[in-house]
Design a protein around this motif. Structure first.
Motif, PDB file in Angstrom:
ATOM      1  N   UNK A 267       0.832  -1.234   0.050  1.00 53.33           N
ATOM      2  CA  UNK A 267      -0.068   0.093  -0.029  1.00 53.33           C
ATOM      3  C   UNK A 267       0.799   1.317  -0.072  1.00 53.33           C
ATOM      4  N   UNK A 268       0.451   2.140  -0.861  1.00 52.93           N
ATOM      5  CA  UNK A 268       1.309   3.547  -0.957  1.00 52.93           C
ATOM      6  C   UNK A 268       0.352   4.372  -1.195  1.00 52.93           C
ATOM      7  N   UNK A 269       0.597   5.823  -0.404  1.00 57.24           N
ATOM      8  CA  UNK A 269      -0.281   6.858  -0.836  1.00 57.24           C
ATOM      9  C   UNK A 269       0.553   8.049  -0.929  1.00 57.24           C
ATOM     10  N   UNK A 270      -0.502   9.062  -1.597  1.00 54.60           N
ATOM     11  CA  UNK A 270       0.258  10.312  -1.797  1.00 54.60           C
ATOM     12  C   UNK A 270       0.159  11.034  -0.930  1.00 54.60           C
ATOM     13  N   UNK A 271       1.355  11.873  -0.369  1.00 55.63           N
ATOM     14  CA  UNK A 271       1.547  12.942   0.531  1.00 55.63           C
ATOM     15  C   UNK A 271       0.828  14.213   0.558  1.00 55.63           C
ATOM     16  N   UNK A 272       0.324  14.339  -0.853  1.00 50.41           N
ATOM     17  CA  UNK A 272      -0.611  15.659  -1.047  1.00 50.41           C
ATOM     18  C   UNK A 272      -2.043  15.290  -0.702  1.00 50.41           C
TER      19      UNK A 272
ATOM     20  N   UNK B  56      11.322   8.799  -8.441  1.00 48.94           N
ATOM     21  CA  UNK B  56      10.394   8.758  -7.085  1.00 48.94           C
ATOM     22  C   UNK B  56       8.774   9.018  -7.479  1.00 48.94           C
ATOM     23  N   UNK B  57       8.141   7.992  -7.168  1.00 48.99           N
ATOM     24  CA  UNK B  57       6.596   8.056  -7.804  1.00 48.99           C
ATOM     25  C   UNK B  57       6.092   9.248  -7.285  1.00 48.99           C
ATOM     26  N   UNK B  58       5.264   9.748  -8.341  1.00 54.47           N
ATOM     27  CA  UNK B  58       4.268  10.666  -7.987  1.00 54.47           C
ATOM     28  C   UNK B  58       2.772  10.523  -8.356  1.00 54.47           C
ATOM     29  N   UNK B  59       1.947  11.278  -7.824  1.00 53.29           N
ATOM     30  CA  UNK B  59       0.548  11.071  -7.951  1.00 53.29           C
ATOM     31  C   UNK B  59       0.125  11.851  -9.067  1.00 53.29           C
TER      32      UNK B  59
ATOM     33  N   UNK C 167       4.202  13.601  -3.798  1.00 53.66           N
ATOM     34  CA  UNK C 167       5.072  12.339  -3.699  1.00 53.66           C
ATOM     35  C   UNK C 167       4.029  11.251  -3.083  1.00 53.66           C
ATOM     36  N   UNK C 168       4.613   9.893  -3.607  1.00 50.35           N
ATOM     37  CA  UNK C 168       3.668   8.606  -3.261  1.00 50.35           C
ATOM     38  C   UNK C 168       4.860   8.266  -2.187  1.00 50.35           C
ATOM     39  N   UNK C 169       4.246   7.553  -1.005  1.00 49.41           N
ATOM     40  CA  UNK C 169       5.088   6.786  -0.127  1.00 49.41           C
ATOM     41  C   UNK C 169       4.641   5.632   0.512  1.00 49.41           C
TER      42      UNK C 169
END
Length: 118
Positions: free
Chosen positions: A2-7, A23-26, A31-33
């Motif tokens: 599971x990963x989620x967007x910090x924004x 770095x994965x971005x939404x 940024x996705x973490x």
């Protein structure tokens, strides 16, 4: 996985991360973490409160795969008021002497063996 967007908070699956370059971005640009607590990140207070409530009301607590040295999680065991504390860790811990059962083996091996008897 599971990963989620910090924004925006949107969740993304592992395939989205694997298909990313760098770095994965939404879609929103954030940024996705991974949906885990990384070293030195604060813990979510609601998650902590929920965990402590469950520990206080548990009759059995299994503590597995931890040396019980990293705070604040290591202190959570002190909230346990139940009957059976079980510790599974390859190395000894400071709470071994208080446990009902202690296994100095890998978590996977202990749980595999326990499932054979069920």
């Amino acid at each position: 996985l599971r990963n989620y967007c910090l924004e925006c908070g949107k969740f993304h699956d592992a395939q989205f991360i694997l298909d990313s370059i760098g770095v994965p971005t939404c879609e929103c640009g954030g940024t996705i973490k991974p949906d885990v607590v990384l070293y030195e990140e604060p813990l979510d207070e609601e998650v902590i409160d929920n965990a402590l409530e469950k520990i206080v009301n548990a009759k059995v607590l299994i503590v597995a795969g931890t040396s019980l040295t990293v705070q604040p999680a290591a202190s959570f065991v002190s909230y346990f008021r139940g009957n059976y504390l079980i510790i599974i860790n390859k190395e000894s811990t400071s709470l071994d002497k208080y446990a009902t059962l202690v296994f100095h083996e890998s978590v996977g091996d202990v749980l595999d063996e326990a499932l054979k008897d069920m």
